[in-house]
Structure formats: structure tokens, C-alpha cells
Design a protein around this motif. Sequence first.
Motif, PDB file in Angstrom:
ATOM      1  N   MET A 159      44.242  28.518  37.552  1.00  0.00           N
ATOM      2  CA  MET A 159      45.530  28.286  36.878  1.00  0.00           C
ATOM      3  C   MET A 159      46.356  27.248  37.629  1.00  0.00           C
ATOM      4  O   MET A 159      47.433  26.872  37.196  1.00  0.00           O
ATOM      5  CB  MET A 159      46.339  29.590  36.817  1.00  0.00           C
ATOM      6  N   PHE A 160      45.811  26.788  38.792  1.00  0.00           N
ATOM      7  CA  PHE A 160      46.625  25.994  39.714  1.00  0.00           C
ATOM      8  C   PHE A 160      45.992  24.626  39.984  1.00  0.00           C
ATOM      9  O   PHE A 160      44.869  24.355  39.564  1.00  0.00           O
ATOM     10  CB  PHE A 160      46.780  26.764  41.028  1.00  0.00           C
TER      11      PHE A 160
ATOM     12  N   ARG B 157      42.597  39.788  45.504  1.00  0.00           N
ATOM     13  CA  ARG B 157      42.170  38.940  44.395  1.00  0.00           C
ATOM     14  C   ARG B 157      40.657  38.751  44.426  1.00  0.00           C
ATOM     15  O   ARG B 157      40.115  37.935  45.181  1.00  0.00           O
ATOM     16  CB  ARG B 157      42.864  37.570  44.468  1.00  0.00           C
TER      17      ARG B 157
ATOM     18  N   PHE C  70      43.714  29.556  45.752  1.00  0.00           N
ATOM     19  CA  PHE C  70      42.627  29.992  44.849  1.00  0.00           C
ATOM     20  C   PHE C  70      41.679  28.821  44.566  1.00  0.00           C
ATOM     21  O   PHE C  70      40.457  28.975  44.563  1.00  0.00           O
ATOM     22  CB  PHE C  70      43.170  30.494  43.506  1.00  0.00           C
TER      23      PHE C  70
ATOM     24  N   ALA D  13      43.582  38.653  39.301  1.00  0.00           N
ATOM     25  CA  ALA D  13      44.270  39.874  39.720  1.00  0.00           C
ATOM     26  C   ALA D  13      43.646  41.086  39.025  1.00  0.00           C
ATOM     27  O   ALA D  13      43.494  41.082  37.803  1.00  0.00           O
ATOM     28  CB  ALA D  13      45.749  39.786  39.357  1.00  0.00           C
TER      29      ALA D  13
ATOM     30  N   ARG E 243      53.750  39.721  47.694  1.00  0.00           N
ATOM     31  CA  ARG E 243      54.584  39.579  46.486  1.00  0.00           C
ATOM     32  C   ARG E 243      55.985  40.123  46.732  1.00  0.00           C
ATOM     33  O   ARG E 243      56.163  41.196  47.313  1.00  0.00           O
ATOM     34  CB  ARG E 243      53.906  40.275  45.298  1.00  0.00           C
TER      35      ARG E 243
ATOM     36  N   ASN F 180      45.241  42.269  35.965  1.00  0.00           N
ATOM     37  CA  ASN F 180      45.030  41.557  34.709  1.00  0.00           C
ATOM     38  C   ASN F 180      43.693  41.934  34.081  1.00  0.00           C
ATOM     39  O   ASN F 180      43.261  41.322  33.111  1.00  0.00           O
ATOM     40  CB  ASN F 180      45.113  40.042  34.929  1.00  0.00           C
TER      41      ASN F 180
ATOM     42  N   GLU G 189      44.757  34.174  33.408  1.00  0.00           N
ATOM     43  CA  GLU G 189      43.762  35.185  33.773  1.00  0.00           C
ATOM     44  C   GLU G 189      43.412  36.132  32.625  1.00  0.00           C
ATOM     45  O   GLU G 189      42.267  36.559  32.501  1.00  0.00           O
ATOM     46  CB  GLU G 189      44.250  35.973  34.997  1.00  0.00           C
TER      47      GLU G 189
ATOM     48  N   MET H  70      52.643  42.316  35.544  1.00  0.00           N
ATOM     49  CA  MET H  70      51.285  42.063  35.035  1.00  0.00           C
ATOM     50  C   MET H  70      50.910  43.171  34.037  1.00  0.00           C
ATOM     51  O   MET H  70      51.544  44.231  34.004  1.00  0.00           O
ATOM     52  CB  MET H  70      50.291  42.011  36.191  1.00  0.00           C
TER      53      MET H  70
ATOM     54  N   TYR I 286      51.381  35.326  31.919  1.00  0.00           N
ATOM     55  CA  TYR I 286      51.854  34.519  33.062  1.00  0.00           C
ATOM     56  C   TYR I 286      52.382  33.157  32.614  1.00  0.00           C
ATOM     57  O   TYR I 286      53.369  32.664  33.134  1.00  0.00           O
ATOM     58  CB  TYR I 286      50.689  34.355  34.036  1.00  0.00           C
TER      59      TYR I 286
ATOM     60  N   ASN J  82      56.171  37.724  42.499  1.00  0.00           N
ATOM     61  CA  ASN J  82      55.048  36.831  42.746  1.00  0.00           C
ATOM     62  C   ASN J  82      54.959  36.488  44.224  1.00  0.00           C
ATOM     63  O   ASN J  82      55.849  36.811  45.002  1.00  0.00           O
ATOM     64  CB  ASN J  82      55.205  35.561  41.916  1.00  0.00           C
ATOM     65  N   GLU J  83      53.865  35.806  44.589  1.00  0.00           N
ATOM     66  CA  GLU J  83      53.661  35.428  45.982  1.00  0.00           C
ATOM     67  C   GLU J  83      53.971  33.941  46.182  1.00  0.00           C
ATOM     68  O   GLU J  83      53.942  33.148  45.214  1.00  0.00           O
ATOM     69  CB  GLU J  83      52.236  35.762  46.447  1.00  0.00           C
TER      70      GLU J  83
ATOM     71  N   ARG K 219      59.418  40.733  34.450  1.00  0.00           N
ATOM     72  CA  ARG K 219      58.026  40.661  33.963  1.00  0.00           C
ATOM     73  C   ARG K 219      57.097  41.294  34.998  1.00  0.00           C
ATOM     74  O   ARG K 219      57.263  41.110  36.197  1.00  0.00           O
ATOM     75  CB  ARG K 219      57.638  39.204  33.753  1.00  0.00           C
TER      76      ARG K 219
HETATM   77  C1  MAV Z   1      49.835  34.902  40.924  1.00  0.00           C
HETATM   78  O1  MAV Z   1      49.798  33.635  40.409  1.00  0.00           O
HETATM   79  C2  MAV Z   1      48.430  35.346  41.277  1.00  0.00           C
HETATM   80  O2  MAV Z   1      48.519  36.515  42.025  1.00  0.00           O
HETATM   81  C3  MAV Z   1      47.600  35.589  40.040  1.00  0.00           C
HETATM   82  O3  MAV Z   1      46.371  36.147  40.395  1.00  0.00           O
HETATM   83  C4  MAV Z   1      48.321  36.516  39.076  1.00  0.00           C
HETATM   84  O4  MAV Z   1      47.654  36.581  37.865  1.00  0.00           O
HETATM   85  C5  MAV Z   1      49.710  36.014  38.786  1.00  0.00           C
HETATM   86  O5  MAV Z   1      50.428  35.808  39.986  1.00  0.00           O
HETATM   87  C6  MAV Z   1      50.463  37.001  37.877  1.00  0.00           C
HETATM   88  O6  MAV Z   1      51.494  37.507  38.276  1.00  0.00           O
HETATM   89  O7  MAV Z   1      49.966  37.248  36.773  1.00  0.00           O
END
Ligand code: MAV
Length: 322
Positions: free
Chosen positions: A28-29, A232, A35, A86, A145, A89, A67, A167, A188, A205-206, A165
Motif C-alpha cells: 500500500m506504500f 504483520r 513493508f 494486518a 500504534r 484485516n 489489505e 480495522m 484504510y 496507526n503507527e 476508525r
Molecule cells: C498500517 O498502515 C499497517 O499496520 C497496515 O498493515 C494496516 O492495514 C493499516 O495500518 C490499517 O490500519 O488498516
Amino acid sequence: MTLGMVFATGLAATSVAAQDVTLRGASMFDEQHAFTKTMQKFAELVNENYDGEVTFDLRLNGELGVESDYLTFLQQGVAVDYTIMAPSNMAKFSPSIPLMDMPFLFRDLDHWNAALSSDVMKPLEEELLEKADIMIIGYTGGGTRNLLSKDPIANLDDLNGHKMRVMGAPIQAQIFSALTAAPSAIAYNEVYNAIQTGVIAGFENEAASIQNLKFYEVAPNVTLTRHTITVRPIVMSGKTFRKLPEDLQAAVLKAGAEAGTFGRELESSEDAVKLQEMIDAGQIKVQEFENRDQLLEMVLPVQNEYANSLGAADLLEAIRAK
Ligand code: MAV
């Protein structure tokens, strides 16, 4: 054969040691995120450990979605062969898997490391494989997080009714509800807009992901609840894995474990650095949460009840005892 996988034609899988294979990954990045770097490391290690040629087609920047999309792709064995995601997810197919990343599970990095270096998560891995046909081939993560919000949150009074929000796993909403917040599961890739338009007031979030996706632009207040140290899994579709020749399967498992170790060291060591970078750049304001220990007391019964409902009380105790 998945979309991402091309075998040399005319060769039976068992009759050759080396085949040309393409595996497609999803992030996603961009290239800066842990990641992505971990998946690049995985690719490098597979090719080091395998005699044949494997091409890695890693798609970045959410090109293949988020995800929750990857989950469906992996389960069906289409479009994505491997990724990092995650556990919370993946609840749709495997109700137990979110236990491994529920908030307040790990006391500190040593505890988290001890758990992930052991095989304590095995029963959860087995359920994921059986119910979703997704294999865990390594563990990365190591971000911490925290709450991230439009307006500052200092204590339980501020958290009360806070629209945030979480997950998709029900345990995530249950835990933040127990903390008196008002959580809702939102995809997300909709979080940024949902904060901007006032649908929610924040999320959690982290540092690596906050920085990479510039969430500080809409939610510049970070409260150091340190509620989760991320777990993860590096995952591969079972449908992909079973089609690989045996020696490549072995290389994948070895590379997955080693890339996981690499990724854990990387993200856990970068976490504080990235927070500081965002503070220094004036992107975030950071504060401690008053009486953080009280949060832990409030969520313990919820964790226990969840584990009991899964018949996983012993497993939870085993993780806590690591
Ligand atoms: C962060 O981007 C990651 O921990 C990812 O794995 C999670 O899906 C995402 O946050 C999230 O909060 O959905």
C-alpha cells in the motif's frame, strides 16, 4: 495458475529443479516504507536461496488496492501472490487470527519479540491456512500504534464518544468501545477523506504509515497510548505456494522467516525516529495519555472474553506468558 505466476511451459512441476516463475506482490506504500523494503528483501533472499529464476513483480502505492482487497485475492489465488498484512484485516475468513494483533497484547518490544520468535502463534496460522488458504511465511511489524486525531486527546474524558476508525476485526471495535470511544470499521483508503470531511475525528496507526501516507495533514495530534505493537505476517496464497516446485517452496519459507526478522528490526528501530521526524517537521504534536495503565485494565476482560469465545483461553495465556 494465479495471474501473477507464469511457469515455463511443457515442464512438469516435479521433474525440474529450476523453473521460471513470476510472483506478484502488493504494497500500500512507496519504496520508503518498511513493508516495501521487507518484501524487496524477501525477493532478494528467495533468489539467493533458489537455483532457478524467480521474477518478483511488486506493485506499490496501493495500485492493487488495500489489505482488505489483498485478502480476497490471496484467498481466491488471483492477482496477488504475496504481501504483508494486518491480522485484523483477515477476520472475514479466520475469526481467530486477529487475536495476534489485538491492542494491549504485548507488554513491550521484548515480549513481542519473544512471542514472534517462538511458535506460539501456530494454532492461529493453522486456522488461517485451513479457512482462508493463506500461509504465514514470516512475521514483520514492530511499529507502535497510537491515537491520531484532528483535535488533541489527553485522557479518558476526551476519548469518551470519540468517533474513530478501527480495522475490520470485531475485536478491534470491541476494545475501543470498552475504552468508551465510538469506533467504526472503515477501509484504510477511505480514512483520510473520512477525517477531512468530519465523518470521523481520528483513528490509530503507527509512525511508518502515518508518515508514508501523510495522515498528519488531516490528523496532526498524536496521543501516545502505545496500545499495539504491530504483528504483520508476510503471507502467501496457499494456491500459489502449492504450485511451486519443492525447492522453491523451501526457499520461500526460509526467505519469509529471514525477511520477517529483517523487517521487525527495521520498523521497530525506525518507529521513534519517524515520530521525531514528523515532530521536527511541524507535522504532528505529540502528548502522553493520562493514566495509560487504566486503559489496560479496561480491556483485559474484553481480551479474555474474545479468547474464551474462540476456545483460545490457553493460547492467550501462552502468549501473555512469553
Ligand atoms: C498500517 O498502515 C499497517 O499496520 C497496515 O498493515 C494496516 O492495514 C493499516 O495500518 C490499517 O490500519 O488498516
